[in-house]
Design a protein around this motif. Structure first.
Motif, short mmCIF file in Angstrom:
data_model
loop_
_atom_site.label_atom_id
_atom_site.label_comp_id
_atom_site.label_asym_id
_atom_site.label_seq_id
_atom_site.Cartn_x
_atom_site.Cartn_y
_atom_site.Cartn_z
N VAL A 381 55.17 17.76 7.26
CA VAL A 381 54.15 16.85 7.77
C VAL A 381 53.17 17.62 8.65
O VAL A 381 53.55 18.19 9.68
CB VAL A 381 54.79 15.69 8.56
N GLU A 382 51.92 17.66 8.22
CA GLU A 382 50.87 18.34 8.97
C GLU A 382 49.99 17.31 9.66
O GLU A 382 49.85 16.18 9.19
CB GLU A 382 50.03 19.20 8.01
N ARG A 383 49.40 17.69 10.77
CA ARG A 383 48.60 16.75 11.54
C ARG A 383 47.42 16.22 10.75
O ARG A 383 46.96 16.84 9.78
CB ARG A 383 48.11 17.41 12.83
N SER A 384 46.90 15.09 11.20
CA SER A 384 45.71 14.51 10.59
C SER A 384 44.48 15.35 10.93
O SER A 384 44.46 16.04 11.96
CB SER A 384 45.52 13.07 11.10
N PRO A 385 43.45 15.31 10.10
CA PRO A 385 42.27 16.13 10.36
C PRO A 385 41.36 15.52 11.42
O PRO A 385 41.30 14.30 11.58
CB PRO A 385 41.56 16.14 9.00
N LEU A 386 40.67 16.36 12.16
CA LEU A 386 39.61 15.87 13.03
C LEU A 386 38.44 15.44 12.15
O LEU A 386 38.33 15.85 10.98
CB LEU A 386 39.17 16.97 14.00
N LEU A 387 37.56 14.64 12.68
CA LEU A 387 36.43 14.12 11.90
C LEU A 387 35.57 15.26 11.37
O LEU A 387 35.03 16.06 12.15
CB LEU A 387 35.59 13.18 12.74
N GLY A 388 35.47 15.35 10.05
CA GLY A 388 34.63 16.36 9.43
C GLY A 388 35.13 17.78 9.57
O GLY A 388 34.38 18.73 9.29
N GLU A 389 36.38 17.96 9.96
CA GLU A 389 36.90 19.29 10.27
C GLU A 389 36.78 20.25 9.10
O GLU A 389 36.58 21.46 9.29
CB GLU A 389 38.37 19.17 10.68
N HIS A 390 36.88 19.76 7.88
CA HIS A 390 36.91 20.65 6.71
C HIS A 390 35.64 20.57 5.86
O HIS A 390 35.64 21.01 4.71
CB HIS A 390 38.13 20.30 5.85
N THR A 391 34.57 20.02 6.44
CA THR A 391 33.35 19.84 5.66
C THR A 391 32.85 21.15 5.09
O THR A 391 32.61 21.28 3.86
CB THR A 391 32.25 19.20 6.54
N GLU A 392 32.67 22.14 5.92
CA GLU A 392 32.15 23.42 5.45
C GLU A 392 33.11 24.07 4.47
O GLU A 392 32.69 24.61 3.43
CB GLU A 392 31.91 24.34 6.65
#
Length: 423
Positions: A381-392
């Motif tokens: 189980v990995e943490r939830s993403p921050l908003l837009g964290e993986h956009t780039e």
């Protein structure tokens, strides 16, 4: 290798039903790309906030193992990004209000044009029919699906259950539909639509009550307490309090400490096969052969008396002592566990059912891990993403944007401000 390695999910879901589905798929190894509005994101990020400035537990506990991209699909550049995402993904999952995707210009026909292998999976409140355009939330689904009318005590109002059978239950149903559609696509080569209405999902979980509705035509439901109490049945499946739904009489009974502990209770079933052992445990050995008590039919009009006597015994024991005494005798019992007790349960933590997760904004918190264990597809189980964290990252690695293209789309406002990666 995990079960869904290589499967990419375009996650257009929010709140609970859809995120439950996509989180489960992510746990099984799918690459889940969560699409969120720039600067806003999933509404639950800021609902029921307990740590100022951090995503709420409502959000974090439903969005593990996902990547987040922010995208304004109302802009020309945003639509272009979305088209490339549709072409690059295997499944699109959404739980928008009815008609929302069509208004965005990405209805089923357009999706098929862009990617004929795409599976489009949707949660809606109701299936096709007179209510299909209605918005539905958890408790509405429980009411419309038959749960509320059959939950509670006979002399009280309908009651909704604390289990989120409308939202999370439907998300689990949708996940199964998606996996089945992926399996079929291996043979057909084509995508398809998958629909999981919340009303249908709740009804599926209430099937034993639909069973009882039809049994009423053959006479009263003898396993319901009201039969033994001489209370007439109506035309519909009644509320049955804490009676067992499987035909064996069962009640929730007080245990030692109930005066101060709201969860000092046990569920106790007087299963026919264990009746003689029950009699011995509670100190009523003569009931094993006494007329009116010896057989299940004879006991139906005496259940209140019987459970009152059993409760006199359980009130002298803790709920765990009741379990320790009864289980070796094959008497079915179960402690009423509080959420605090469940969260702190070492056994559940050891199996990964309760997991402690670190988060860069809120610190460590407990969450529910994957409820399904697979020997060859372990879940971390990995943490939830921050908003837009993986956009780039998604624009570069998934969609193949060059640096020049990335800066152009960023400058258009289609993806908002590119966030700094979390440390």
């Amino acid at each position: 290798m995990k079960a869904l390695d290589g499967v990419r999910i375009l996650d257009f879901t929010h709140v609970q039903s859809g995120p439950t589905c996509t989180q489960l798929l992510a746990w099984f190894g799918a690459d889940v790309i969560k699409v969120e509005r720039p600067g806003v994101g999933d509404a639950t990020r800021k609902q029921l906030v307990d740590v100022p400035g951090a995503d709420s537990l409502y959000f974090t506990m439903l969005n593990h193992n996902k990547r987040s991209i922010t995208l304004n699909t109302k802009t020309k550049e945003g639509k272009e990004v979305l088209e490339r995402l549709v072409k690059s993904c295997d499944v699109l999952v959404e739980n928008f209000a009815p008609g929302a995707l069509d208004r965005m210009g990405f209805g089923w026909e357009r999706i098929q044009e862009l990617n004929p292998r795409m599976i489009m999976a949707s949660v809606k409140g109701f299936g096709p029919g007179k209510y299909e355009d209605c918005k539905v939330y958890e408790n509405v689904a429980q009411c419309a699906g038959g749960s509320a009318s059959t939950t509670g005590f006979l002399d009280g109002p309908p009651v909704v259950t604390g289990a989120q059978i409308g939202d999370s239950g439907t998300g689990l149903h949708l996940a199964l539909g998606i996996v089945a559609a992926l399996f079929q696509r291996e043979k057909s080569g084509r995508g398809q639509k998958v629909l999981a209405p919340m009303q249908d999902g709740v009804l599926n979980l209430c099937r034993v009550k639909l069973r009882d509705q039809q049994r009423l035509a053959a006479g009263p439901l003898k396993e319901y307490s009201q039969y033994g109490e001489g209370i007439p049945f109506g035309e519909a499946t009644p509320r049955a309090g804490n009676d067992s739904g499987g035909g064996q009489p069962g009640r929730i009974l007080k245990c030692k400490g109930w005066e101060s502990d709201p969860n000092a209770y046990t569920y106790f079933i007087t299963q026919a096969a264990a009746w003689e052992k029950v009699c011995d445990v509670i100190g009523e050995p003569e009931w094993k052969t006494k007329p009116g008590y010896a057989t299940p039919p004879e006991r139906l009009d005496k259940l209140n008396e019987i459970f009152e006597r059993i409760e006199q015994w359980t009130m002298t024991k803790t709920k765990f002592e009741v379990m320790d005494i009864c289980n070796p005798l094959d008497i079915p019992v179960g402690p009423i566990l509080s959420m605090k007790e469940i969260m702190e349960d070492e056994g559940l933590q050891a199996t990964g059912t309760i997991v402690k997760v670190d988060h860069p904004e809120r610190g460590a918190y407990y969450t529910v891990g994957c409820p399904i264990k697979m020997s060859d597809s372990p879940v971390e189980v990995e943490r939830s993403p921050l908003l837009g964290e993986h956009t780039e990252e998604i624009l570069r690695d998934v969609l193949g944007y060059t640096e020049e293209e990335l800066q152009a789309v960023a400058g258009s406002g289609a993806i908002g401000d590119l966030p700094r990666a979390a440390e």
